[in-house]
Design a protein around this motif. Sequence first.
Motif, PDB file in Angstrom:
ATOM      1  N   LYS A 171     -10.848  13.992   4.904  1.00  0.00           N
ATOM      2  CA  LYS A 171     -10.749  12.789   4.074  1.00  0.00           C
ATOM      3  C   LYS A 171     -10.107  11.694   4.904  1.00  0.00           C
ATOM      4  N   SER A 172     -10.379  10.454   4.529  1.00  0.00           N
ATOM      5  CA  SER A 172      -9.805   9.308   5.242  1.00  0.00           C
ATOM      6  C   SER A 172      -8.794   8.608   4.354  1.00  0.00           C
ATOM      7  N   PHE A 173      -7.627   8.325   4.917  1.00  0.00           N
ATOM      8  CA  PHE A 173      -6.541   7.685   4.171  1.00  0.00           C
ATOM      9  C   PHE A 173      -6.068   6.381   4.790  1.00  0.00           C
ATOM     10  N   TYR A 174      -6.326   6.207   6.064  1.00  0.00           N
ATOM     11  CA  TYR A 174      -5.713   5.104   6.812  1.00  0.00           C
ATOM     12  C   TYR A 174      -6.740   4.001   7.082  1.00  0.00           C
ATOM     13  N   HIS A 175      -6.332   2.763   6.878  1.00  0.00           N
ATOM     14  CA  HIS A 175      -7.181   1.611   7.210  1.00  0.00           C
ATOM     15  C   HIS A 175      -6.640   0.930   8.459  1.00  0.00           C
ATOM     16  N   TYR A 176      -7.372   1.098   9.548  1.00  0.00           N
ATOM     17  CA  TYR A 176      -7.027   0.457  10.818  1.00  0.00           C
ATOM     18  C   TYR A 176      -7.740  -0.885  10.864  1.00  0.00           C
ATOM     19  N   ILE A 177      -6.974  -1.960  10.963  1.00  0.00           N
ATOM     20  CA  ILE A 177      -7.527  -3.309  10.881  1.00  0.00           C
ATOM     21  C   ILE A 177      -7.794  -3.871  12.282  1.00  0.00           C
ATOM     22  N   SER A 178      -9.024  -4.331  12.481  1.00  0.00           N
ATOM     23  CA  SER A 178      -9.414  -4.957  13.744  1.00  0.00           C
ATOM     24  C   SER A 178      -9.893  -6.371  13.429  1.00  0.00           C
ATOM     25  N   ARG A 179      -9.289  -7.341  14.093  1.00  0.00           N
ATOM     26  CA  ARG A 179      -9.606  -8.738  13.805  1.00  0.00           C
ATOM     27  C   ARG A 179     -10.310  -9.382  14.984  1.00  0.00           C
ATOM     28  N   GLN A 180     -11.472  -9.956  14.728  1.00  0.00           N
ATOM     29  CA  GLN A 180     -12.216 -10.641  15.777  1.00  0.00           C
ATOM     30  C   GLN A 180     -11.503 -11.937  16.165  1.00  0.00           C
ATOM     31  N   ASN A 181     -11.725 -12.351  17.397  1.00  0.00           N
ATOM     32  CA  ASN A 181     -11.158 -13.601  17.923  1.00  0.00           C
ATOM     33  C   ASN A 181      -9.640 -13.573  18.063  1.00  0.00           C
ATOM     34  N   ILE A 182      -9.045 -12.392  17.943  1.00  0.00           N
ATOM     35  CA  ILE A 182      -7.607 -12.263  18.198  1.00  0.00           C
ATOM     36  C   ILE A 182      -7.431 -11.351  19.393  1.00  0.00           C
ATOM     37  N   LYS A 183      -6.859 -11.867  20.461  1.00  0.00           N
ATOM     38  CA  LYS A 183      -6.686 -11.081  21.680  1.00  0.00           C
ATOM     39  C   LYS A 183      -5.459 -10.189  21.570  1.00  0.00           C
ATOM     40  N   TYR A 223      -3.021  -0.478   6.479  1.00  0.00           N
ATOM     41  CA  TYR A 223      -2.564  -0.041   5.160  1.00  0.00           C
ATOM     42  C   TYR A 223      -3.148   1.315   4.789  1.00  0.00           C
ATOM     43  N   LEU A 224      -2.596   1.908   3.731  1.00  0.00           N
ATOM     44  CA  LEU A 224      -2.975   3.243   3.285  1.00  0.00           C
ATOM     45  C   LEU A 224      -3.762   3.215   1.980  1.00  0.00           C
ATOM     46  N   GLU A 225      -4.605   4.214   1.800  1.00  0.00           N
ATOM     47  CA  GLU A 225      -5.233   4.442   0.499  1.00  0.00           C
ATOM     48  C   GLU A 225      -4.153   4.824  -0.511  1.00  0.00           C
ATOM     49  N   VAL A 226      -4.386   4.520  -1.771  1.00  0.00           N
ATOM     50  CA  VAL A 226      -3.343   4.665  -2.787  1.00  0.00           C
ATOM     51  C   VAL A 226      -2.933   6.119  -3.041  1.00  0.00           C
ATOM     52  N   ASP A 227      -3.816   7.075  -2.765  1.00  0.00           N
ATOM     53  CA  ASP A 227      -3.497   8.481  -3.033  1.00  0.00           C
ATOM     54  C   ASP A 227      -3.121   9.243  -1.760  1.00  0.00           C
ATOM     55  N   THR A 228      -2.805   8.532  -0.691  1.00  0.00           N
ATOM     56  CA  THR A 228      -2.554   9.169   0.614  1.00  0.00           C
ATOM     57  C   THR A 228      -1.452  10.220   0.552  1.00  0.00           C
ATOM     58  N   SER A 233       0.828  -1.214   0.000  1.00  0.00           N
ATOM     59  CA  SER A 233       0.000   0.000   0.000  1.00  0.00           C
ATOM     60  C   SER A 233       0.859   1.259   0.000  1.00  0.00           C
ATOM     61  N   VAL A 234       2.085   1.146   0.503  1.00  0.00           N
ATOM     62  CA  VAL A 234       3.023   2.273   0.503  1.00  0.00           C
ATOM     63  C   VAL A 234       3.694   2.395  -0.866  1.00  0.00           C
ATOM     64  N   PHE A 235       4.222   1.300  -1.372  1.00  0.00           N
ATOM     65  CA  PHE A 235       4.995   1.366  -2.608  1.00  0.00           C
ATOM     66  C   PHE A 235       4.125   1.495  -3.855  1.00  0.00           C
ATOM     67  N   GLN A 236       2.812   1.380  -3.699  1.00  0.00           N
ATOM     68  CA  GLN A 236       1.887   1.641  -4.805  1.00  0.00           C
ATOM     69  C   GLN A 236       1.418   3.093  -4.826  1.00  0.00           C
ATOM     70  N   GLN A 237       1.938   3.919  -3.934  1.00  0.00           N
ATOM     71  CA  GLN A 237       1.576   5.330  -3.900  1.00  0.00           C
ATOM     72  C   GLN A 237       2.006   6.018  -5.194  1.00  0.00           C
ATOM     73  N   THR A 238       1.177   6.951  -5.652  1.00  0.00           N
ATOM     74  CA  THR A 238       1.528   7.710  -6.861  1.00  0.00           C
ATOM     75  C   THR A 238       2.612   8.744  -6.565  1.00  0.00           C
ATOM     76  N   PHE A 239       2.709   9.178  -5.313  1.00  0.00           N
ATOM     77  CA  PHE A 239       3.728  10.129  -4.864  1.00  0.00           C
ATOM     78  C   PHE A 239       4.993   9.346  -4.505  1.00  0.00           C
ATOM     79  N   LYS A 240       6.162   9.833  -4.902  1.00  0.00           N
ATOM     80  CA  LYS A 240       7.379   9.036  -4.752  1.00  0.00           C
ATOM     81  C   LYS A 240       8.453   9.664  -3.861  1.00  0.00           C
TER      82      LYS A 240
END
Length: 351
Positions: free
Chosen positions: A213-225, A98-103, A28-35
Amino acid sequence: MKGDYKYLISIVIPVYNVEKFLTTSLDSVFQQTFKDYEVILVNDGSTDRSLCICQEYHDRYCNVTVVNKVNGGLSSARNEGMKHIQGKYTLFLDSDDYLEVDTLNTLCNYIHDEPDICLFGYYRDIYNGSHKLIRTTECKPLVDAVIQDPSQIYDLYFRLKYNFLSDTSWNKLYKTKFLKSSNILFPDKELYEDIEFNFQLLPHISKIKLISKSFYHYISRQNIKTITNSFNEKKLSFLIKRCYTMENSIDRKNDILKNKDYLYNQCSYWYGKYLYSFLMDINKNCNLNTLKENIKSNFSTKDFQHFFNKKMSFMSFKQKILIFPLHTQNVFLCVLAIKIMSFVKFNIRKG
């Protein structure tokens, strides 16, 4: 625009035993359009293939630095990564998010006037035990804005706490010079380190920019302590410490803040909110007598007396209703409030 910096943006990524998720995060970082950025991967003593994956990306891209250290926790890894920053602005990314592609490209358009912090929104993606996405919620500032008045900045931080927008570090782009000059690090081996970090930074902020705007994906996983979502008696002590940090941040600007009474009331409110959260954990994991004993024992602590010796005049009506049972030190009312809140919380999750 970069001045003496090699890159415009540095991305600090702590890595610990995330071989299943690390590739998605890094792609998600290395697919950014900004370099014009660098990536600092801090391997915090991983025992799986995480370090190998870091080395693979280091070999593939010239803007990757891999730092290998003994395990010390998230704060330790972030602090180590900050030592290697070569960018004018700094972004923190957790290695299972992970990040949105245009972050980066979008954020770059907001830093021409050099704010200390750009604060943006995030998505909370909830996955079940089969790694299937079951729900996404979005939290973001309602409008774009630039805020420089200290009273307004403080008011903003306390209001944004309700959606964790001021608490977290991964939904902010920090000016590196601002971070270095404040000389503030993440607290080592403590819970809720982001709250501590951001509210210690608060008195140092002279300009903050909101991005609706929202750029960040915060991942929450069920059944993982995790440490923060499981029962831990130390959680309350760390949360109380965060309340004192919030209060100290107000003390630092006490002479110029126009809304300090409201802000101090908010510290009391959050103390009560955190105490309820801890007692709800006890309600879930222990019997009724244990719950009552914990309620009574907290009434007599110096922390309780400190945060509830103030009037509730500057709290909202909803806040007053929530805090009232604690303020009266009535065990029956507190138990009733905890039972109702636990029931509501369970049914919201079930729904």
